[in-house]
Design an enzyme around this catalytic site. Structure first.
Site, PDB file in Angstrom:
ATOM      1  N   CYS A 204     -27.062  50.763 -35.656  1.00  0.00           N
ATOM      2  CA  CYS A 204     -26.372  49.468 -35.532  1.00  0.00           C
ATOM      3  C   CYS A 204     -26.545  48.635 -36.796  1.00  0.00           C
ATOM      4  CB  CYS A 204     -26.909  48.714 -34.332  1.00  0.00           C
ATOM      5  SG  CYS A 204     -28.697  48.562 -34.364  1.00  0.00           S
TER       6      CYS A 204
ATOM      7  N   GLU B 187     -28.602  43.366 -27.123  1.00  0.00           N
ATOM      8  CA  GLU B 187     -28.552  43.797 -28.533  1.00  0.00           C
ATOM      9  C   GLU B 187     -27.318  44.671 -28.669  1.00  0.00           C
ATOM     10  OE1 GLU B 187     -30.625  42.720 -30.778  1.00  0.00           O
ATOM     11  OE2 GLU B 187     -32.024  41.775 -29.400  1.00  0.00           O
TER      12      GLU B 187
ATOM     13  N   ASN C 270     -28.196  56.323 -29.950  1.00  0.00           N
ATOM     14  CA  ASN C 270     -28.308  56.568 -31.403  1.00  0.00           C
ATOM     15  C   ASN C 270     -29.743  56.748 -31.879  1.00  0.00           C
ATOM     16  OD1 ASN C 270     -28.659  53.762 -30.926  1.00  0.00           O
ATOM     17  ND2 ASN C 270     -28.243  53.344 -33.065  1.00  0.00           N
TER      18      ASN C 270
ATOM     19  N   GLU D 218     -35.516  40.459 -29.840  1.00  0.00           N
ATOM     20  CA  GLU D 218     -36.606  41.358 -29.483  1.00  0.00           C
ATOM     21  C   GLU D 218     -37.640  41.286 -30.592  1.00  0.00           C
ATOM     22  OE1 GLU D 218     -34.380  45.101 -29.046  1.00  0.00           O
ATOM     23  OE2 GLU D 218     -34.447  44.781 -26.886  1.00  0.00           O
TER      24      GLU D 218
HETATM   25  P1  NAD Z   1     -22.865  51.922 -24.509  1.00  0.00           P
HETATM   26  O1  NAD Z   1     -22.683  50.454 -24.343  1.00  0.00           O
HETATM   27  O2  NAD Z   1     -21.746  52.812 -24.162  1.00  0.00           O
HETATM   28  O3  NAD Z   1     -24.102  52.432 -23.644  1.00  0.00           O
HETATM   29  C1  NAD Z   1     -25.393  51.908 -23.775  1.00  0.00           C
HETATM   30  C2  NAD Z   1     -26.137  52.101 -22.480  1.00  0.00           C
HETATM   31  O4  NAD Z   1     -25.517  51.310 -21.473  1.00  0.00           O
HETATM   32  C3  NAD Z   1     -26.126  53.538 -21.962  1.00  0.00           C
HETATM   33  O5  NAD Z   1     -27.363  53.826 -21.376  1.00  0.00           O
HETATM   34  C4  NAD Z   1     -25.032  53.504 -20.929  1.00  0.00           C
HETATM   35  O6  NAD Z   1     -25.146  54.485 -19.944  1.00  0.00           O
HETATM   36  C5  NAD Z   1     -25.228  52.113 -20.357  1.00  0.00           C
HETATM   37  N1  NAD Z   1     -24.067  51.554 -19.667  1.00  0.00           N
HETATM   38  C6  NAD Z   1     -22.748  51.797 -19.895  1.00  0.00           C
HETATM   39  N2  NAD Z   1     -21.994  51.124 -19.005  1.00  0.00           N
HETATM   40  C7  NAD Z   1     -22.847  50.422 -18.218  1.00  0.00           C
HETATM   41  C8  NAD Z   1     -22.676  49.545 -17.113  1.00  0.00           C
HETATM   42  N3  NAD Z   1     -21.473  49.256 -16.618  1.00  0.00           N
HETATM   43  N4  NAD Z   1     -23.765  48.995 -16.551  1.00  0.00           N
HETATM   44  C9  NAD Z   1     -24.988  49.267 -17.030  1.00  0.00           C
HETATM   45  N5  NAD Z   1     -25.227  50.126 -18.048  1.00  0.00           N
HETATM   46  C10 NAD Z   1     -24.158  50.689 -18.642  1.00  0.00           C
HETATM   47  O7  NAD Z   1     -23.340  52.126 -26.013  1.00  0.00           O
HETATM   48  P2  NAD Z   1     -23.642  53.507 -26.750  1.00  0.00           P
HETATM   49  O8  NAD Z   1     -22.336  54.147 -27.092  1.00  0.00           O
HETATM   50  O9  NAD Z   1     -24.655  54.280 -26.002  1.00  0.00           O
HETATM   51  O10 NAD Z   1     -24.354  52.989 -28.087  1.00  0.00           O
HETATM   52  C11 NAD Z   1     -23.682  52.607 -29.233  1.00  0.00           C
HETATM   53  C12 NAD Z   1     -23.622  51.094 -29.335  1.00  0.00           C
HETATM   54  O11 NAD Z   1     -24.928  50.553 -29.314  1.00  0.00           O
HETATM   55  C13 NAD Z   1     -23.028  50.635 -30.645  1.00  0.00           C
HETATM   56  O12 NAD Z   1     -22.128  49.591 -30.396  1.00  0.00           O
HETATM   57  C14 NAD Z   1     -24.232  50.120 -31.422  1.00  0.00           C
HETATM   58  O13 NAD Z   1     -23.964  49.147 -32.386  1.00  0.00           O
HETATM   59  C15 NAD Z   1     -25.069  49.574 -30.335  1.00  0.00           C
HETATM   60  N6  NAD Z   1     -26.454  49.446 -30.767  1.00  0.00           N
HETATM   61  C16 NAD Z   1     -26.963  48.196 -30.995  1.00  0.00           C
HETATM   62  C17 NAD Z   1     -28.268  48.037 -31.446  1.00  0.00           C
HETATM   63  C18 NAD Z   1     -28.854  46.674 -31.677  1.00  0.00           C
HETATM   64  O14 NAD Z   1     -30.061  46.575 -31.804  1.00  0.00           O
HETATM   65  N7  NAD Z   1     -28.068  45.621 -31.746  1.00  0.00           N
HETATM   66  C19 NAD Z   1     -29.053  49.170 -31.660  1.00  0.00           C
HETATM   67  C20 NAD Z   1     -28.500  50.432 -31.440  1.00  0.00           C
HETATM   68  C21 NAD Z   1     -27.192  50.559 -30.977  1.00  0.00           C
END
Ligand code: NAD
Length: 479
Positions: free
Chosen positions: A282, A248, A150, A460
């Site tokens: 997020c 996060e 995002n 963080e």
């Molecule tokens: P996601 O969990 O699908 O993917 C995030 C990352 O994790 C990607 O690089 C992905 O390839 C990797 N990943 C996926 N499966 C994995 C595994 N088994 N092992 C290791 N890595 C793996 O999330 P997304 O769809 O990319 O992002 C959206 C989500 O992120 C939303 O839920 C949003 O709220 C959250 N988010 C949180 C924050 C925060 O600061 N809390 C900030 C931005 C986004």
């Protein structure tokens, strides 16, 4: 344009020889290929990081700081190129990438380049025992950084900058959905003189490349931002190896509006906190709770403002809302709009795909407001992560506190009121890692950032990040 891994300062194709398509969300075209790196690629990145660690951990703070600040300056000098790449990869308006994403990525390096020169540890004199204790804060070694799509470069660098500032070497993976700016960052790191192997970037799917990072026994800490389900999976894999974890995760943040707020300011900011970056932040305030006495007025004014938002191609200056990141994400968000309708929600505006002329295959969606009847409905409880908000009235402070906290997440809250006592009361009781009062997303990089409940563990930002990326060692000297 094809992307390559960045290992030991070199750009290279994956050993896996596997590739995935990279899409342009604005028109649905495939415009390049990204490696789907295997365990062997991750191992190569790890070995490069491991080999670089000793020297990097002994590099003076001044030298590390100088390199980080140089990276920051080079990002600023390449603002247009990076912003164009981010916008094309993610679908976000280029104006947003220029104003927020890339400047913030540059700030992350500058901030931690400076912070490391100020980072200190404690000493404790054991009075009456003739002893003094001091704490060493030592880098961990090789750490893993995994980020979402995002805010691609913004969140990728938010992890990498403190990790390398603290003297670690990194194996990092950006989201496979938005790998481009992470790829371009490698060039900048070389130009800034970052020694080979300090940062290694491997691209690929979460289930292959990401999984290989979290399973690697030599990678001692994982800083992850992404979905809650992925975070839970990472915790499970990492726990038996006792890895340090910072997670996060998702959010479903209340935006609480009291009648005594500065109305115009609230209205303007609420449009942003609802729909900035197509609602894919997020921290977006996706559950809007409004004091009953101003509910009807707010509803009318908010709908009118949201209808004025222009959905369009991300490269146009007039665009407020660009494309959603992917076809599957667009489908997920549309499905939630259907769920909202089936639950008895009333669509006050939006709700439909938008066909943008000349870009008919792009992933565009109208900003959508759903008036809901119960706090418990799915669209008000589950993270949609798109341009969709729910609105609902409340009667009393106690009611809204209960409504706000009755959700599995606990990332951030926005509170609009001019009543100081209420602000103090509520901010202590709201279950969230961040409470914004009369503002939204006003960030100071020194503050602790993170969530509670299903929004994650760890913080963080500022010295919290430097503490995460170091191990504390107590040295006790008897004299
Ligand atoms: P996601 O969990 O699908 O993917 C995030 C990352 O994790 C990607 O690089 C992905 O390839 C990797 N990943 C996926 N499966 C994995 C595994 N088994 N092992 C290791 N890595 C793996 O999330 P997304 O769809 O990319 O992002 C959206 C989500 O992120 C939303 O839920 C949003 O709220 C959250 N988010 C949180 C924050 C925060 O600061 N809390 C900030 C931005 C986004």
């Amino acid at each position: 344009m094809n992307i390559q891994n960045y290992i030991n300062g070199q750009f290279e194709n994956p050993i896996s020889k596997e590739w995935i398509d990279n899409y342009n969300p604005a028109n649905g075209d495939v415009y390049g290929q990204t490696p789907n790196s295997s365990k062997k690629d991750v191992e190569k990145a790890y070995q490069s990081a491991k080999a670089a660690f000793k020297q990097w951990s002994l590099t003076t703070l001044e030298e590390r700081s100088k390199i980080l600040i140089k990276i920051s300056e080079l990002l600023e000098a390449n603002l247009d190129r990076f912003a164009e790449a981010e916008s094309k990869d993610n679908g976000k308006p280029i104006s947003l990438a220029k104003a927020i994403d890339i400047p913030r990525a540059a700030s992350n390096f500058r901030f931690f380049g400076n912070a490391i020169t100020q980072f200190a540890s404690e000493s404790h004199e054991s009075v009456g025992k003739n002893a003094i204790n001091y704490t060493l804060r030592q880098p961990i070694g090789v750490v893993g950084c995994i980020s979402p799509w995002n805010l691609p470069l913004y969140l990728f660098t938010w992890k990498i900058a403190p990790a390398i500032a603290a003297g670690n070497c990194v194996v990092a993976k950006p989201s496979e959905v938005t790998p481009m700016t992470a790829y371009l960052l490698g060039e900048i790191c070389n130009e800034a003189g970052l020694p080979e192997g300090v940062l290694n970037i491997v691209h690929g799917l979460g289930t292959t490349t990401g999984q290989s990072i979290i399973q690697h026994p030599g990678i001692k800490a994982i800083s992850f931002t992404g979905g809650t389900a992925t975070g839970a999976h990472i915790a499970k894999v990492a726990a038996p190896m006792f890895k340090k974890l910072s997670l996060e995760l998702g959010g479903k943040n209340p935006n609480i509006i009291f009648a005594d707020c500065d109305y115009d300011d609230m209205l303007k900011t609420t449009v942003l906190s609802s729909f900035a970056n197509q609602g894919q932040i997020c921290l977006c305030g996706s559950r809007i709770l409004v004091e009953a006495s101003i509910y009807e007025k707010f509803k009318e004014d908010f709908v009118e403002k949201v209808k004025q938002l222009k959905v369009g191609h991300p490269s146009k200056d007039t665009t407020n809302i660009g494309a959603l990141v992917s076809k599957s994400h667009l489908e997920k968000v549309l499905n939630y709009i259907d769920i909202g309708k089936n639950e008895g929600g009333k669509i006050l505006c939006g709700g439909n795909k938008v066909i943008v002329k000349n870009y008919e295959n792009g992933y565009y969606l109208e900003p959508t407001i759903i008036e809901i009847k119960t706090n418990e409905c799915r669209v008000n409880q589950e993270e949609i992560f798109g341009p969709v908000v729910t609105i609902m009235p409340f009667e009393t402070e106690n009611d809204v506190l209960e409504m706000a906290n009755k959700v599995k997440y606990g990332l951030s809250t926005t509170l609009w009121t001019n009543d100081l006592k209420r602000t103090m009361r509520m901010s202590t009781q709201l279950q969230a890692g961040i409470v914004w009062v009369n503002t939204w997303m006003l960030r100071d990089l020194r503050t602790p950032f993170g969530g509670i409940k299903a929004s994650g563990v760890g913080r963080e930002g500022g010295f919290e990040a430097l503490r995460f990326f170091t191990e504390a060692k107590n040295v006790c000297i008897k004299y």
